[in-house]
Design a protein around this motif. Structure first.
Motif, PDB file in Angstrom:
ATOM      1  N   GLY A 181       0.792  -1.218   0.000  1.00 36.04           N
ATOM      2  CA  GLY A 181       0.000   0.000   0.000  1.00 36.04           C
ATOM      3  C   GLY A 181       0.823   1.265   0.000  1.00 36.04           C
ATOM      4  N   VAL A 182       1.910   1.283  -0.783  1.00 33.80           N
ATOM      5  CA  VAL A 182       2.766   2.464  -0.855  1.00 33.80           C
ATOM      6  C   VAL A 182       2.838   2.954  -2.295  1.00 33.80           C
ATOM      7  CG1 VAL A 182       4.138   1.791   1.146  1.00 33.80           C
ATOM      8  CG2 VAL A 182       4.868   1.074  -1.143  1.00 33.80           C
ATOM      9  N   GLU A 183       3.170   4.236  -2.432  1.00 31.74           N
ATOM     10  CA  GLU A 183       3.309   4.837  -3.766  1.00 31.74           C
ATOM     11  C   GLU A 183       4.757   4.929  -4.218  1.00 31.74           C
ATOM     12  OE1 GLU A 183      -0.257   5.025  -2.298  1.00 31.74           O
ATOM     13  OE2 GLU A 183       1.036   6.545  -1.376  1.00 31.74           O
ATOM     14  N   ALA A 184       5.700   4.676  -3.310  1.00 35.13           N
ATOM     15  CA  ALA A 184       7.119   4.729  -3.649  1.00 35.13           C
ATOM     16  C   ALA A 184       7.894   3.953  -2.588  1.00 35.13           C
ATOM     17  CB  ALA A 184       7.621   6.174  -3.715  1.00 35.13           C
ATOM     18  N   VAL A 185       9.142   3.603  -2.918  1.00 31.81           N
ATOM     19  CA  VAL A 185       9.958   2.793  -2.011  1.00 31.81           C
ATOM     20  C   VAL A 185      11.377   3.343  -1.970  1.00 31.81           C
ATOM     21  CG1 VAL A 185      11.028   0.528  -1.659  1.00 31.81           C
ATOM     22  CG2 VAL A 185       8.622   0.677  -2.281  1.00 31.81           C
ATOM     23  N   ILE A 186      11.927   3.393  -0.754  1.00 32.57           N
ATOM     24  CA  ILE A 186      13.351   3.692  -0.544  1.00 32.57           C
ATOM     25  C   ILE A 186      13.938   2.486   0.173  1.00 32.57           C
ATOM     26  CG2 ILE A 186      15.036   5.238   0.505  1.00 32.57           C
ATOM     27  CD1 ILE A 186      12.811   7.399   0.528  1.00 32.57           C
TER      28      ILE A 186
END
Length: 344
Positions: free
Chosen positions: A141-146
């Motif tokens: 459920g995320v829009e981006a990842v680091i």
């Protein structure tokens, strides 16, 4: 929650770190118990650097003043933290928090107590932060990842999260350039850059470029005087003895010293308790090598005589003291987050 509120909360968090309350001490003790590489000395080194470099109001204001922040309150960003050194994932967490976005943090099993203590205290200081900071078992459920990991884990990260905007970090190492004109203070600083965190950080120096005919004796004497007890650490000692035994069997060319084994190898990646070196005839050779390997280098350390070789040279002793704007891999994390709200 406005930017100045978030900065004020982070500043207060820094003063909490400096006061070292019981709840933080408990997290330190748990970390020491669960991860033998997390000694008190290394945890304290990380805590002091974070409080001084990341969590002071003036530095936070200076850092953020060049960014035009959008409303990112609806944005969820997955943060996958590494565990090679204490609190190595805290900068990514600060970036997400400052931006106003929400972080879903997947902790490393090697560092499972310190970041939760920071988050809990930040929420205590500023209850609205509870809507922004979440520790999770799985990133969904995320829009981006680091994500920070090794060359191996980065392939998995790309497989899972390649369809999302991402920052995926691989192995990097740091290098030092010596000219032979270094002062004792320079060599003491270099020792810190090599041996802090047992050399496990990407900003630890793993390779030396030295002039032909370089005399290692003064440098080794500094290593011995500054880190006389490092070989008493069981895991470090085991690595030292294993590497020495393998080298004797293989007839490797090396300099045997304590607390580190020095190998003549033109390679950034050195094993625990080892350090690579390579002789050069002139500094142009070094510059060309750095240019061709820039994507594998985190930082370059050098004293005054070597400053012309690299555009962003780090003074000896400062490799493990990055500023807020010293982004891992040179990728501006805060700009990456802020631009997620821009139309494609």
């Amino acid at each position: 929650m406005l930017l100045h509120d978030r900065i004020a909360a982070l500043h207060e968090l820094g003063r909490w770190v400096e006061s070292h309350p019981d709840v933080l001490e408990i997290a330190v003790l748990k970390s020491m118990k669960d991860n033998p590489w997390f000694t008190r000395q290394n945890i304290e080194l990380s805590l002091c650097a974070i409080a001084e470099k990341y969590l002071e109001k003036d530095k936070l204001l200076e850092w953020t003043k060049t960014y035009d922040f959008e409303d990112l309150s609806a944005l969820n960003i997955g943060v996958i933290a590494a565990g090679n050194i204490p609190l190595v994932g805290i900068h990514d967490l600060i970036c997400v928090f400052v931006s106003g976005a929400s972080a879903k943090v997947k902790l490393s099993a090697k560092d499972a107590h310190l970041i939760p203590a920071f988050i809990e205290q930040l929420i205590h200081i500023f209850p609205q932060a509870a809507a922004q900071l979440h520790i999770v078992d799985k990133i969904t459920g995320v829009e981006a990842v680091i994500a920070t990991g090794s060359d191996n884990t980065s392939r998995y990260f790309k497989s899972y999260f390649g369809h999302l905007p991402n920052i995926i970090r691989k192995n990097r190492n740091s290098v030092a350039i010596l000219t032979g004109s270094e002062t004792v203070d320079d060599m003491i600083g270099l020792a810190k850059d090599i041996f802090s965190y047992f050399g496990l950080g990407c900003r630890n120096v793993s390779m030396l470029h030295v002039p032909e005919g370089y005399d290692f004796t003064p440098l080794i004497e500094v290593f011995k005087s500054e880190y006389p007890l490092i070989n008493d650490h069981p895991k470090y000692r085991n690595n030292y003895e294993y590497n020495l035994a393998c080298s004797m069997l293989n007839n490797d060319q090396l300099i045997v010293s304590e607390p580190v084994l020095l190998y003549k190898r033109l390679s950034l990646l050195s094993r625990i308790a080892t350090l690579h070196y390579w002789p050069y005839k002139d500094l142009n050779e070094v510059k060309n090598w750095l240019d061709s390997n820039r994507n594998s280098i985190q930082c370059v350390v050098g004293a005054a005589g070597a400053r012309a070789v690299w555009h962003d040279m780090v003074e000896p002793g400062q490799a493990q003291q990055p500023a807020l704007s010293d982004y891992a891999d040179g990728v501006d994390t805060l700009a990456f987050i802020n631009n997620l709200n821009q139309p494609v």
